[in-house]
Write an enzyme that holds these catalytic residues in place. Structure first.
Site, PDB file in Angstrom:
ATOM      1  N   CYS A  74     -29.609  -3.578  -4.437  1.00 32.47           N
ATOM      2  CA  CYS A  74     -30.011  -4.198  -5.701  1.00 32.47           C
ATOM      3  C   CYS A  74     -30.403  -3.082  -6.664  1.00 32.47           C
ATOM      4  CB  CYS A  74     -31.185  -5.152  -5.479  1.00 32.47           C
ATOM      5  SG  CYS A  74     -31.910  -5.827  -6.992  1.00 32.47           S
ATOM      6  N   ASN A  75     -29.687  -2.970  -7.760  1.00 31.34           N
ATOM      7  CA  ASN A  75     -29.993  -1.923  -8.733  1.00 31.34           C
ATOM      8  C   ASN A  75     -31.365  -2.115  -9.363  1.00 31.34           C
ATOM      9  OD1 ASN A  75     -27.265  -0.228  -9.428  1.00 31.34           O
ATOM     10  ND2 ASN A  75     -26.767  -2.309  -8.800  1.00 31.34           N
ATOM     11  N   CYS A 187     -25.006  -4.143 -11.400  1.00 33.88           N
ATOM     12  CA  CYS A 187     -25.722  -5.135 -10.594  1.00 33.88           C
ATOM     13  C   CYS A 187     -24.806  -5.456  -9.431  1.00 33.88           C
ATOM     14  CB  CYS A 187     -26.037  -6.392 -11.404  1.00 33.88           C
ATOM     15  SG  CYS A 187     -26.629  -7.790 -10.412  1.00 33.88           S
ATOM     16  N   HIS A 189     -24.316  -7.980  -7.714  1.00 33.94           N
ATOM     17  CA  HIS A 189     -23.637  -9.276  -7.793  1.00 33.94           C
ATOM     18  C   HIS A 189     -22.230  -9.138  -8.392  1.00 33.94           C
ATOM     19  CE1 HIS A 189     -27.455 -11.233  -6.856  1.00 33.94           C
ATOM     20  NE2 HIS A 189     -26.796 -12.387  -6.787  1.00 33.94           N
TER      21      HIS A 189
END
Length: 299
Positions: A74-75, A187, A189
């Site tokens: 997760c950034n 991100c 995602h």
């Protein structure tokens, strides 16, 4: 030790491609994945909220599985809280994920780069520092896109190809308007829609992320820890006992820790909260990636 080599943490499904990238490089690694959906989305939280939420989830990971290393896929967590989390959990190596600005600067031809991420990531000083250190001769155009992140988390895996392309089009058009020839997926995602972004952007635009670099770093870190334990097993055992006592005193762990619990199947995906609709979405995701769906684990 539980036998878990790497535990992956994200606010939801974003880091799954990162886990799979590591498995391609190290098939023997045993992995588990926890999406902290109870605190989703991290990208709209304050720095203190990000740190508190991530720390609570890492406590659960360490308590339940005692992995050899944790990958924060997760950034937002990484740019906001990595140093604090490493200080809180000194006995567990933690590998972070940051936007691939250095890679983008190396591959861009016109020096115009797009950064697609959460609002928290694009606004964080850490990204400005990465740009200054590695892309000072480039112009970076940033876009925080919580709507696309929400679509990916809750709708993507049951969406039609047309719906997927429609979801990524606003972001691609934003970067196209700025003549960016490289788009950073800042991100995790967005790695789920990398192909869709590339298709809409066209073959003159490069789409980059940090999967390979994170996988390589995680493998290095885990190897270094194992070598250290093999070279000084007595010290390692002593350190573990001292760590448990200290953490219990600080209230981070329960006084009784059971490492003999059954460990999950390799690559099992768990979440900390889900609705019935999310359960259907996550089940579809797991079937698509051929990974086990573990269900909900309460914090």
């Amino acid at each position: 030790m539980s036998g878990i080599d790497f535990a992956f943490l994200d606010s939801g499904t974003g880091g799954i491609p990162y886990m799979l990238a590591l498995k391609e490089k190290m098939p023997s690694a045993r992995c588990v994945y926890l999406g902290d959906t109870a605190h989703f989305p991290y990208g709209e939280k304050s720095p203190d909220e990000v740190t508190r939420s991530a720390a609570a989830t890492i406590r659960l990971i360490v308590e339940k599985w005692h992995p050899k290393a944790i990958v924060i896929a997760c950034n937002t967590i990484s740019v906001t809280s990595l140093d604090d989390l490493r200080a809180l959990f000194p006995e567990t190596p933690i590998v972070g994920t940051v936007p691939a600005i250095k890679l983008a600067a190396n591959v861009t031809k016109n020096k115009r780069i797009g950064l697609l991420a959460t609002n928290a990531t694009v606004n964080h000083p850490y990204c400005a520092r990465l740009t200054r250190d590695f892309a000072s001769d480039c112009t970076v155009f940033s876009r925080g896109d919580p709507d696309l992140i929400s679509f990916i988390e809750h709708e993507l895996f049951t969406a039609t190809p047309k719906q997927k392309r429609a979801a990524v089009t606003p972001a691609v058009e934003f970067f196209s308007a700025h003549d960016c020839d490289t788009i950073i997926l800042g991100c995790t995602h967005f790695t789920h829609v990398a192909d869709e972004i590339a298709a809409v952007a066209g073959n003159k635009v490069r789409v980059v992320d940090s999967r390979e670099g994170v996988a390589n770093q995680a493998i290095r870190v885990e190897a270094e820890k194992m070598a250290s334990c093999e070279n000084s097993p007595q010290d390692a055992r002593s350190t573990q006992r001292a760590f448990t006592k200290e953490e219990n005193h600080r209230g981070l762990f329960p006084s009784e820790r059971d490492y003999s619990r059954d460990i999950p199947a390799d690559k099992t995906f768990f979440v900390t909260a889900c609705t019935p609709a999310d359960t259907a979405e996550y089940s579809t995701l797991c079937k698509g990636y051929c990974i086990p769906w573990g269900g909900k684990i309460s914090l």
